[in-house]
Motif scaffolding. Structure first.
Motif, PDB file in Angstrom:
ATOM      1  N   UNK A   1      16.128  26.637  35.352  1.00 42.20           N
ATOM      2  CA  UNK A   1      17.382  25.905  35.240  1.00 42.20           C
ATOM      3  C   UNK A   1      18.154  26.360  34.005  1.00 42.20           C
ATOM      4  N   UNK A   2      19.448  26.435  34.165  1.00 44.57           N
ATOM      5  CA  UNK A   2      20.323  26.787  33.050  1.00 44.57           C
ATOM      6  C   UNK A   2      21.651  26.075  33.243  1.00 44.57           C
ATOM      7  N   UNK A   3      22.547  26.233  32.292  1.00 45.12           N
ATOM      8  CA  UNK A   3      23.851  25.585  32.401  1.00 45.12           C
ATOM      9  C   UNK A   3      24.785  26.430  33.257  1.00 45.12           C
ATOM     10  N   UNK A   4      25.821  25.787  33.754  1.00 42.02           N
ATOM     11  CA  UNK A   4      26.813  26.492  34.562  1.00 42.02           C
ATOM     12  C   UNK A   4      27.594  27.441  33.658  1.00 42.02           C
ATOM     13  N   UNK A   5      27.778  28.686  34.088  1.00 36.23           N
ATOM     14  CA  UNK A   5      28.556  29.615  33.256  1.00 36.23           C
ATOM     15  C   UNK A   5      30.030  29.236  33.276  1.00 36.23           C
ATOM     16  N   UNK A   6      30.761  29.597  32.233  1.00 30.97           N
ATOM     17  CA  UNK A   6      32.192  29.279  32.238  1.00 30.97           C
ATOM     18  C   UNK A   6      32.918  30.123  33.288  1.00 30.97           C
ATOM     19  N   UNK A   7      33.945  29.514  33.874  1.00 34.52           N
ATOM     20  CA  UNK A   7      34.753  30.265  34.842  1.00 34.52           C
ATOM     21  C   UNK A   7      35.508  31.370  34.098  1.00 34.52           C
ATOM     22  N   UNK A   8      36.132  32.254  34.845  1.00 36.03           N
ATOM     23  CA  UNK A   8      36.866  33.363  34.221  1.00 36.03           C
ATOM     24  C   UNK A   8      37.979  32.834  33.318  1.00 36.03           C
ATOM     25  N   UNK A   9      38.677  31.797  33.740  1.00 37.29           N
ATOM     26  CA  UNK A   9      39.742  31.204  32.931  1.00 37.29           C
ATOM     27  C   UNK A   9      39.204  30.555  31.670  1.00 37.29           C
ATOM     28  N   UNK A  10      38.137  29.759  31.827  1.00 34.77           N
ATOM     29  CA  UNK A  10      37.519  29.117  30.650  1.00 34.77           C
ATOM     30  C   UNK A  10      36.987  30.169  29.679  1.00 34.77           C
ATOM     31  N   UNK A  11      36.391  31.226  30.224  1.00 28.89           N
ATOM     32  CA  UNK A  11      35.850  32.292  29.376  1.00 28.89           C
ATOM     33  C   UNK A  11      36.968  32.993  28.622  1.00 28.89           C
ATOM     34  N   UNK A  12      38.097  33.221  29.277  1.00 27.39           N
ATOM     35  CA  UNK A  12      39.222  33.883  28.607  1.00 27.39           C
ATOM     36  C   UNK A  12      39.761  33.029  27.471  1.00 27.39           C
ATOM     37  N   UNK A  13      39.868  31.726  27.703  1.00 24.13           N
ATOM     38  CA  UNK A  13      40.355  30.827  26.646  1.00 24.13           C
ATOM     39  C   UNK A  13      39.362  30.793  25.490  1.00 24.13           C
ATOM     40  N   UNK A  14      38.086  30.637  25.808  1.00 22.64           N
ATOM     41  CA  UNK A  14      37.077  30.571  24.746  1.00 22.64           C
ATOM     42  C   UNK A  14      36.982  31.888  23.977  1.00 22.64           C
ATOM     43  N   UNK A  15      37.064  33.009  24.672  1.00 25.88           N
ATOM     44  CA  UNK A  15      37.043  34.312  23.996  1.00 25.88           C
ATOM     45  C   UNK A  15      38.266  34.459  23.096  1.00 25.88           C
ATOM     46  N   UNK A  16      39.418  33.991  23.558  1.00 19.81           N
ATOM     47  CA  UNK A  16      40.626  34.034  22.742  1.00 19.81           C
ATOM     48  C   UNK A  16      40.501  33.185  21.491  1.00 19.81           C
ATOM     49  N   UNK A  17      39.926  31.998  21.640  1.00 21.16           N
ATOM     50  CA  UNK A  17      39.733  31.119  20.479  1.00 21.16           C
ATOM     51  C   UNK A  17      38.756  31.749  19.494  1.00 21.16           C
ATOM     52  N   UNK A  18      37.646  32.279  20.007  1.00 22.13           N
ATOM     53  CA  UNK A  18      36.665  32.922  19.122  1.00 22.13           C
ATOM     54  C   UNK A  18      37.264  34.136  18.417  1.00 22.13           C
ATOM     55  N   UNK A  19      38.066  34.927  19.128  1.00 23.41           N
ATOM     56  CA  UNK A  19      38.725  36.077  18.519  1.00 23.41           C
ATOM     57  C   UNK A  19      39.703  35.656  17.433  1.00 23.41           C
ATOM     58  N   UNK A  20      40.452  34.602  17.693  1.00 20.53           N
ATOM     59  CA  UNK A  20      41.398  34.098  16.702  1.00 20.53           C
ATOM     60  C   UNK A  20      40.676  33.600  15.455  1.00 20.53           C
ATOM     61  N   UNK A  21      39.593  32.870  15.667  1.00 16.53           N
ATOM     62  CA  UNK A  21      38.817  32.366  14.524  1.00 16.53           C
ATOM     63  C   UNK A  21      38.231  33.524  13.715  1.00 16.53           C
ATOM     64  N   UNK A  22      37.706  34.536  14.394  1.00 17.28           N
ATOM     65  CA  UNK A  22      37.136  35.688  13.688  1.00 17.28           C
ATOM     66  C   UNK A  22      38.204  36.433  12.893  1.00 17.28           C
ATOM     67  N   UNK A  23      39.373  36.643  13.503  1.00 17.94           N
ATOM     68  CA  UNK A  23      40.464  37.317  12.804  1.00 17.94           C
ATOM     69  C   UNK A  23      40.930  36.529  11.594  1.00 17.94           C
ATOM     70  N   UNK A  24      41.075  35.226  11.762  1.00 20.15           N
ATOM     71  CA  UNK A  24      41.497  34.371  10.642  1.00 20.15           C
ATOM     72  C   UNK A  24      40.435  34.314   9.555  1.00 20.15           C
ATOM     73  N   UNK A  25      39.161  34.296   9.945  1.00 12.57           N
ATOM     74  CA  UNK A  25      38.082  34.265   8.954  1.00 12.57           C
ATOM     75  C   UNK A  25      38.080  35.543   8.120  1.00 12.57           C
ATOM     76  N   UNK A  26      38.218  36.682   8.778  1.00 17.56           N
ATOM     77  CA  UNK A  26      38.269  37.943   8.033  1.00 17.56           C
ATOM     78  C   UNK A  26      39.499  37.982   7.137  1.00 17.56           C
TER      79      UNK A  26
END
Length: 193
Positions: A129-154
């Motif tokens: 058993x595992x968790x449901x993977x994020x949909x393509x849309x959810x993954x794109x939003x989450x990847x965008x947020x993570x990228x923004x946070x990484x860019x701002x952190x640097x």
């Protein structure tokens, strides 16, 4: 004309000037390096992080599969009488693994579900058993947020390091001015003219 003055004022550290010190040139290079790293490094860090996160989410979608399962024990509408704000709670389910064996485990199910009701669970490539993977849309939003946070952190780290370097240069300039004043000041006396 005004624009030319503004550019000259902005680039005063780069111009030849008898009052320009070595520290002014160093500070100009620090400012240039900081802003270059903030802009270029922040963008690159954001894009690399977003791409890596998107790859991880795509791999999760490829490796995980939905399977029909049966709820073994009824789940009450409100767990322990306290509203948790969640419509899902852990429940025991049974499913058939890809190898044909029957397995049992706990996963999140809707509250108020009765025993014997059908639910969808997600299995990893090993059949667990595992968790449901994020949909393509959810993954794109989450990847965008993570990228923004990484860019701002640097960008924040580089900007902070540049601020510390400029502060040290300023302290050094003030110490030099103090030493020069200690040399020149006593000769002035109390008269100015």
């Amino acid at each position: 004309m005004r624009r030319t003055r503004r550019v000259k004022k902005l680039l005063w550290r780069w111009r030849s000037n008898p009052l320009r010190r070595r520290d002014d040139i160093v500070e100009a290079w620090i400012v240039l390096a900081v802003w270059t790293l903030v802009l270029v490094g922040g963008i690159v860090a954001g894009l690399v992080t977003a791409g890596a996160a998107d790859d991880v989410f795509a791999r999760q979608r490829a490796e995980r599969a939905p399977v029909r399962a049966v709820l073994l024990v009824a789940v009450p509408k409100s767990v322990s009488g306290i509203g948790t704000g969640s419509e899902r709670t852990p429940g025991t389910v049974s499913w058939t693994a890809p190898d044909g064996s029957t397995r049992t485990g706990r996963t999140l199910v809707d509250t108020g579900s009765k025993a014997g009701s059908k639910v969808v669970v997600w299995l990893d490539h090993q059949g667990g058993l595992t968790t449901e993977p994020p949909s393509a849309g959810e993954a794109a939003v989450e990847a965008g947020v993570l990228g923004t946070v990484a860019g701002c952190a640097l960008a924040g780290a580089v900007f902070g390091a540049g601020a510390v370097a400029r502060w040290r240069l300023e302290r050094r300039r003030l110490d030099l001015w103090d030493r020069e004043w200690d040399t020149v000041g006593p000769r002035w006396g109390h008269k100015t003219g």
